[in-house]
Design an enzyme around this catalytic site. Structure first.
Site, PDB file in Angstrom:
ATOM      1  CG  HIS A 119      21.219 -50.408 -39.007  1.00 35.47           C
ATOM      2  ND1 HIS A 119      22.303 -51.257 -39.112  1.00 35.47           N
ATOM      3  CD2 HIS A 119      21.247 -49.917 -37.737  1.00 35.47           C
ATOM      4  CE1 HIS A 119      22.955 -51.292 -37.955  1.00 35.47           C
ATOM      5  NE2 HIS A 119      22.338 -50.487 -37.100  1.00 35.47           N
ATOM      6  CD  GLU A 120      19.150 -47.172 -36.149  1.00 34.48           C
ATOM      7  OE1 GLU A 120      20.307 -46.938 -36.535  1.00 34.48           O
ATOM      8  OE2 GLU A 120      18.899 -47.685 -35.033  1.00 34.48           O
ATOM      9  CG  HIS A 123      19.011 -51.806 -33.660  1.00 38.64           C
ATOM     10  ND1 HIS A 123      19.893 -52.838 -33.427  1.00 38.64           N
ATOM     11  CD2 HIS A 123      19.758 -50.805 -34.204  1.00 38.64           C
ATOM     12  CE1 HIS A 123      21.131 -52.455 -33.771  1.00 38.64           C
ATOM     13  NE2 HIS A 123      21.064 -51.220 -34.245  1.00 38.64           N
ATOM     14  CG  HIS A 129      25.201 -52.848 -34.026  1.00 39.37           C
ATOM     15  ND1 HIS A 129      25.639 -51.805 -33.254  1.00 39.37           N
ATOM     16  CD2 HIS A 129      24.235 -52.355 -34.832  1.00 39.37           C
ATOM     17  CE1 HIS A 129      24.993 -50.708 -33.583  1.00 39.37           C
ATOM     18  NE2 HIS A 129      24.110 -51.004 -34.529  1.00 39.37           N
TER      19      HIS A 129
END
Lengths: 378, 83
Positions: A119-120, A123, A129
């Protein structure tokens, strides 16, 4: 999916990452593996590739910290905020910070490091998101029941491909550096009937076919092989290799060129390599080998050169007595120079020029003859 | 909130948790401080609705139990809206 304001993105396809420090919750290898796996999630659906740095400034610096840790966004103890990351850019942009007050685990008994890292890293690559609860980029952490079933959602794939495009699908369009290399050589074509290989090896369930500066990557869940520059994964490796084999019990692929060999673990070249092939017990007169393969069941590794071969005992870590022997004596039907060998489904596949022989070691006979490029969907 | 026994320090902290959550992840302006304890909470209702929509909750504008439960889930520290 959403991107960050102003759609920051990396202006290059090959990115570097560095794991700056480690959590005490997991062995270092487990952290390395989780990060590698998380990067591969994005690699497999985009044009992006990654390689690891052990010092200096990488594009993506990955670290564990608690509370205030120097970026004015302090962590908050166990639970709540688990980690955060910054969009693409220089300096601390692109970096990933994990809250080390969490209990990081390889499974879902605590906070799964792979899931949060994937997930990170979304980014770090430019994704904001998503409000799709099924997406990896949805902001709330939810541990999957069965991590082996993990898949990016279509929302995630659409997001990353909107920034970097899909992975190269045609075997003739490799991911090459934007500036052309002075040693530009012809790009080999997968379906050239005369195609031969320099080396072939398995790697964590995939099969890699090395040729000149390039490799085809055969993933078992993807019919179309990928085509890359060797340097995309291992910038320090030479091209025009001699041999390659995987010792699965060590999760290590060994690469040979001339009288040297390297050890790879995933995309990482192990420290202390290259070493001399003579440290394996090959006689000084041998300055290169043609091919090599390691038998997973018998824990024996075979080195082929000319019309002879040697056998190495992986358990004792030493070359066996009584070698070299003639290839033709122990592998009837295999004659001519061996370019490469790979073990798959219990068979040895001997590649010689544009011909491939399927050899059954139990029956001690050649069972099929294929074109060398039959693995590449030609 | 169910009134079961004396409020613990953590509970007191809890009263500010929704406010901080909306400030941090949904760009609620800091000038609407302590608004949960005052009558005029238009901006907060709006932000609460925005959060509920983003997280896939029923959009009520109220801090009902479902919403509070969602807000308490572990999550990524990057905001959901704004930069």
């Amino acid at each position: 999916f959403h991107d960050f304001l102003g759609t920051p993105k990396w202006r290059k396809n090959h990115l570097t990452y560095r794991i700056v420090n480690y959590t005490q919750d997991l062995p270092r290898e487990a952290v390395d593996s989780a990060i590698e796996k998380a990067l591969r999630v994005w690699e497999e659906v985009s044009t992006l590739t990654f390689s690891r740095m052990h010092e200096g400034e990488a594009d993506i610096m990955i670290s564990f910290a608690v509370r205030e840790h120097g970026d004015f966004y302090p962590f908050d103890g166990p639970g709540k905020s688990l980690a955060h990351a910054y969009p693409p850019g220089p300096g601390f942009y692109g970096d990933v910070h994990f809250d080390d007050d969490e209990k990081w685990t390889e499974d879902t008994s605590g906070t799964n490091l792979f899931l949060v890292a994937a997930h990170e890293l979304g980014h770090s690559l430019g994704l904001f998101h998503s409000d799709d609860p099924e997406a990896l980029m949805y902001p709330l952490y939810s541990s999957f029941r069965d991590l082996t079933q993990f898949r990016l959602s279509q929302d995630d794939v659409d997001g990353i491909q909107s920034l970097y495009g899909p992975p190269p699908t045609s075997p003739d369009t490799p991911v090459v550096p934007t500036e052309s290399s002075p040693l530009e050589s012809k790009i080999p074509a997968a379906c050239d009937p005369a195609l031969s290989f320099d080396a072939v090896s398995t790697l964590r369930g995939e099969i890699l076919f090395f040729k000149d500066r390039y490799l085809w990557r055969k993933l078992h869940w993807k019919p179309q092989p990928e085509f890359h520059l060797i340097s995309t994964f291992w910038p320090s490796l030479p091209s025009d290799l001699d041999a390659a084999y995987e010792v699965i019990s060590k999760d290590t692929v060994f690469i040979f060129k001339g009288n040297k060999f390297w050890a790879l673990r995933g995309s990482e070249v192990q420290a202390g390599y290259p070493k001399s092939i003579h440290t394996l017990g090959l006689p000084p007169a041998i300055q290169k080998i043609d091919a090599a393969v390691s038998d997973k069941e018998k824990k024996k590794t075979y080195f082929f050169t000319g019309d002879k071969y040697w056998r190495f005992d992986e358990k004792r870590q030493s070359m066996e007595q009584g070698f070299p022997r003639l290839i033709a004596d122990d592998f009837p039907g295999v004659d001519g120079k061996v370019d490469a060998v790979v073990q798959s489904f219990g068979f040895f596949y001997f590649f010689s020029g544009s011909t491939q022989l399927e050899f059954d070691p139990n029956a001690r006979m050649v069972t099929h003859i294929f074109k060398s490029n039959s693995w590449l969907l030609c | 909130y169910p009134l079961n026994g004396a409020a613990k320090e953590e509970d007191l902290d809890d009263l500010d948790f929704p406010q901080r959550y909306l400030e941090y992840y949904y760009n609620l302006g800091k000038d609407t401080k302590q608004v949960y304890r005052s009558k005029d909470n238009g901006p907060v209702i709006k932000k609460t609705q925005e959060m509920q929509k983003f997280l896939g909750l029923e959009v009520t504008g109220k801090l009902d139990l479902d919403t509070l439960e969602m807000m308490r889930k572990p999550r990524c520290g990057v905001p959901d809206v704004g930069q």
